[in-house]
Scaffold this active site. Structure first.
Site, PDB file in Angstrom:
ATOM      1  N   ASP A  18     -30.569  -0.927 -11.165  1.00  0.00           N
ATOM      2  CA  ASP A  18     -30.289  -0.598  -9.777  1.00  0.00           C
ATOM      3  C   ASP A  18     -29.278  -1.624  -9.262  1.00  0.00           C
ATOM      4  O   ASP A  18     -29.093  -2.689  -9.868  1.00  0.00           O
ATOM      5  CB  ASP A  18     -31.596  -0.665  -8.971  1.00  0.00           C
ATOM      6  CG  ASP A  18     -31.374  -0.457  -7.482  1.00  0.00           C
ATOM      7  OD1 ASP A  18     -30.719   0.537  -7.114  1.00  0.00           O
ATOM      8  OD2 ASP A  18     -31.848  -1.302  -6.701  1.00  0.00           O
ATOM      9  N   CYS A  19     -28.630  -1.325  -8.137  1.00  0.00           N
ATOM     10  CA  CYS A  19     -27.621  -2.243  -7.606  1.00  0.00           C
ATOM     11  C   CYS A  19     -28.171  -3.064  -6.437  1.00  0.00           C
ATOM     12  O   CYS A  19     -28.411  -4.261  -6.553  1.00  0.00           O
ATOM     13  CB  CYS A  19     -26.377  -1.455  -7.178  1.00  0.00           C
ATOM     14  SG  CYS A  19     -24.971  -2.504  -6.723  1.00  0.00           S
ATOM     15  N   ASP A  20     -28.400  -2.418  -5.297  1.00  0.00           N
ATOM     16  CA  ASP A  20     -28.817  -3.120  -4.081  1.00  0.00           C
ATOM     17  C   ASP A  20     -30.208  -3.716  -4.242  1.00  0.00           C
ATOM     18  O   ASP A  20     -31.179  -3.013  -4.525  1.00  0.00           O
ATOM     19  CB  ASP A  20     -28.815  -2.161  -2.894  1.00  0.00           C
ATOM     20  CG  ASP A  20     -27.440  -1.567  -2.641  1.00  0.00           C
ATOM     21  OD1 ASP A  20     -26.482  -2.339  -2.553  1.00  0.00           O
ATOM     22  OD2 ASP A  20     -27.332  -0.332  -2.539  1.00  0.00           O
ATOM     23  N   ASP A  46     -35.654  -2.728  -8.033  1.00  0.00           N
ATOM     24  CA  ASP A  46     -36.505  -3.475  -7.103  1.00  0.00           C
ATOM     25  C   ASP A  46     -37.244  -2.578  -6.120  1.00  0.00           C
ATOM     26  O   ASP A  46     -38.232  -3.004  -5.518  1.00  0.00           O
ATOM     27  CB  ASP A  46     -35.661  -4.478  -6.307  1.00  0.00           C
ATOM     28  CG  ASP A  46     -34.787  -3.787  -5.266  1.00  0.00           C
ATOM     29  OD1 ASP A  46     -34.938  -4.064  -4.051  1.00  0.00           O
ATOM     30  OD2 ASP A  46     -33.949  -2.958  -5.665  1.00  0.00           O
TER      31      ASP A  46
END
Length: 224
Positions: free
Chosen positions: A9-11, A169
């Protein structure tokens, strides 16, 4: 040997963009009469699609003129991209973890637009590690917690879902990756407020990630 592919995931996993995103969301949503505080994103809506958040707020507080929503989102994302380019930092330990794991194929799987993913990775110096292996829900037209975005990424990268490890997350991301049949690592940076879902491996820092991946990479022992 496992895993064969890492999907991040990124954010909130690679980059600390969520405080900036929450702040811009609050400004935009309040401007159209939808009560929203930056803390609401972190506490309730982390990882969710913007239009899902709008729909839920409209359910609670009343509908907004639909013609205002597209320009609202466009302006919010433009403001956010400007801030990402100058203010964004990587999640603590992410740079070091990725450097250690750079010999394993890696991709980014995000509910955000590809332009936002690219801006975030470039601003934090992580872009060269992923190349064009960036998978946006807006391009795939499916959003976490639907598993199809993770399945789409695995397919494009040429791996079976069972050979992928997803690192996420947000709870919506964890749900999506588990439903896709992947090994899932939950980066739980708020362990006092959030539990790691059953079936996922919990870590509290990206510094722990290489050790977990090394353990997963050990050959399976066959029992006769």
């Amino acid at each position: 040997m496992r895993p064969l592919c890492l999907l991040f995931d990124c954010d909130g996993t690679l980059v600390d963009s969520e405080p900036l995103l929450a702040d811009e969301m609050a400004s935009s949503l309040n401007a159209v009469g939808l009560p929203f505080d930056a803390g609401d994103y972190i506490g309730e809506f982390r990882g969710a699609r913007f239009r899902h958040i709008v729909a839920e707020l409209e359910r609670r507080h009343g509908a907004v003129d639909a013609s205002r929503l597209e320009p609202l989102e466009r302006e919010m994302r433009a403001n956010l991209n400007r801030r990402l380019a100058t203010d964004l930092k990587p999640i603590e330990g992410a740079t070091e973890a990725l450097a250690t794991l750079s010999n394993i194929p890696m991709g980014v799987v995000s509910n955000g637009p590809e332009t936002k993913i690219r801006t975030s990775l470039q601003a934090t110096g992580l872009d060269e590690l992923f190349g064009d292996c960036l998978f946006s829900a807006y391009d795939a037209q499916c959003w976490k917690p639907d598993p199809c975005i993770y399945l789409h990424a695995a397919s494009i990268m040429g791996f079976a879902a069972a050979d992928c490890v997803a690192i996420d997350d947000s709870l919506v991301g964890i749900q999506a990756a588990l439903a896709a049949g992947m090994t899932v690592i939950h980066l739980n940076r708020f362990p006092d407020a959030e539990e790691t879902p059953e079936g996922a491996i919990g870590i509290t820092s990206m510094f722990q990630l290489p050790t977990v991946i090394a353990r997963l990479s050990q050959p399976r022992v066959m029992v006769n």
